[in-house]
Design an enzyme around this catalytic site. Structure first.
Site, PDB file in Angstrom:
ATOM      1  N   ILE A  63       0.821  -1.211   0.000  1.00 59.22           N
ATOM      2  CA  ILE A  63       0.000   0.000   0.000  1.00 59.22           C
ATOM      3  C   ILE A  63       0.862   1.272   0.000  1.00 59.22           C
ATOM      4  CG2 ILE A  63      -0.343   0.333   2.495  1.00 59.22           C
ATOM      5  CD1 ILE A  63      -3.172   0.172  -0.052  1.00 59.22           C
TER       6      ILE A  63
ATOM      7  N   GLU B  74       8.292  -4.178  10.545  1.00 57.00           N
ATOM      8  CA  GLU B  74       7.045  -3.449  10.814  1.00 57.00           C
ATOM      9  C   GLU B  74       5.885  -4.390  11.109  1.00 57.00           C
ATOM     10  OE1 GLU B  74       4.217  -0.798   8.109  1.00 57.00           O
ATOM     11  OE2 GLU B  74       6.328  -0.235   7.857  1.00 57.00           O
TER      12      GLU B  74
ATOM     13  N   HIS C   2       7.288 -11.887   5.253  1.00 54.96           N
ATOM     14  CA  HIS C   2       6.893 -11.416   3.920  1.00 54.96           C
ATOM     15  C   HIS C   2       8.124 -11.060   3.107  1.00 54.96           C
ATOM     16  CE1 HIS C   2       6.893  -7.950   6.671  1.00 54.96           C
ATOM     17  NE2 HIS C   2       7.286  -7.213   5.654  1.00 54.96           N
TER      18      HIS C   2
HETATM   19  P1  AMP Z   1       8.371  -4.324   6.698  1.00 53.09           P
HETATM   20  O1  AMP Z   1       7.778  -5.140   7.827  1.00 53.09           O
HETATM   21  O2  AMP Z   1       9.393  -3.334   7.153  1.00 53.09           O
HETATM   22  O3  AMP Z   1       8.838  -5.194   5.586  1.00 53.09           O
HETATM   23  O4  AMP Z   1       7.171  -3.423   6.104  1.00 53.09           O
HETATM   24  C1  AMP Z   1       5.855  -3.894   5.966  1.00 53.09           C
HETATM   25  C2  AMP Z   1       5.259  -3.446   4.650  1.00 53.09           C
HETATM   26  O5  AMP Z   1       3.882  -3.785   4.662  1.00 53.09           O
HETATM   27  C3  AMP Z   1       5.345  -1.924   4.382  1.00 53.09           C
HETATM   28  O6  AMP Z   1       5.990  -1.705   3.134  1.00 53.09           O
HETATM   29  C4  AMP Z   1       3.892  -1.477   4.355  1.00 53.09           C
HETATM   30  O7  AMP Z   1       3.636  -0.471   3.407  1.00 53.09           O
HETATM   31  C5  AMP Z   1       3.151  -2.760   4.005  1.00 53.09           C
HETATM   32  N1  AMP Z   1       1.788  -2.797   4.485  1.00 53.09           N
HETATM   33  C6  AMP Z   1       1.368  -2.591   5.761  1.00 53.09           C
HETATM   34  N2  AMP Z   1       0.017  -2.694   5.822  1.00 53.09           N
HETATM   35  C7  AMP Z   1      -0.417  -2.975   4.567  1.00 53.09           C
HETATM   36  C8  AMP Z   1      -1.704  -3.198   3.979  1.00 53.09           C
HETATM   37  N3  AMP Z   1      -2.823  -3.136   4.711  1.00 53.09           N
HETATM   38  N4  AMP Z   1      -1.781  -3.448   2.648  1.00 53.09           N
HETATM   39  C9  AMP Z   1      -0.642  -3.493   1.906  1.00 53.09           C
HETATM   40  N5  AMP Z   1       0.595  -3.303   2.399  1.00 53.09           N
HETATM   41  C10 AMP Z   1       0.708  -3.040   3.706  1.00 53.09           C
END
Ligand code: AMP
Length: 130
Positions: free
Chosen positions: A30, A88, A93
């Site tokens: 997102i 995060e 993922h």
């Molecule tokens: P990281 O854990 O640092 O790899 O980051 C988590 C990723 O998940 C970030 O790039 C966010 O933009 C993405 N993210 C978090 N919530 C959502 C959502 N509801 N839909 C799509 N992407 C998401």
């Protein structure tokens, strides 16, 4: 409590899906670094990617490989970068990011702001690609 990605997989939170099978789910990030920036997640909820059992991790990479092929064909990029951060969201993922030059990958850069229509268009294009 279920992670945000588990809620996405269950359809409790909307997402721009690009691919899915029995064990894995891929959807657009997102806050994309580039158009087509995709996240690949296992349906099994595990925080740290290297805590996944070897079969699930291997299957996740094969699923990501197929998704990366679709992203490359749909977005017309040179390659697709593979990044694992995972600080995060506590659900393993893989980021798949369209890549044309090395400087395309910079997590400090401001993220793209796309309209829901553009996200839908990109997701449909990737989902429909070979
Ligand atoms: P990281 O854990 O640092 O790899 O980051 C988590 C990723 O998940 C970030 O790039 C966010 O933009 C993405 N993210 C978090 N919530 C959502 C959502 N509801 N839909 C799509 N992407 C998401």
């Amino acid at each position: 409590m279920a992670t945000i990605f588990t809620k996405i997989i269950r359809g409790e939170i909307p997402s721009y899906k690009v691919a899915e099978d029995e064990n894995y789910y891929a959807f657009l990030d997102i806050n994309p670094m580039a158009e087509g920036h995709t996240l690949v997640v296992p349906k099994k909820e595990v925080d740290y990617i290297f805590d996944l059992d070897p079969d699930t991790l291997g299957g996740m990479m094969r699923f990501a490989q197929q998704a990366a092929g679709k992203i490359k064909n749909a977005m017309g990029c040179k390659r697709v970068a593979v990044v694992v951060l995972g600080l995060e969201v506590p659900h393993a993922h893989i980021h798949l990011i369209p890549l044309n030059r090395e400087s395309d990958i910079d997590f400090r850069k401001p993220k793209l702001k796309l309209s829901p229509e553009r996200f839908t268009e990109i997701a449909d294009k990737i989902a429909g690609a070979q």
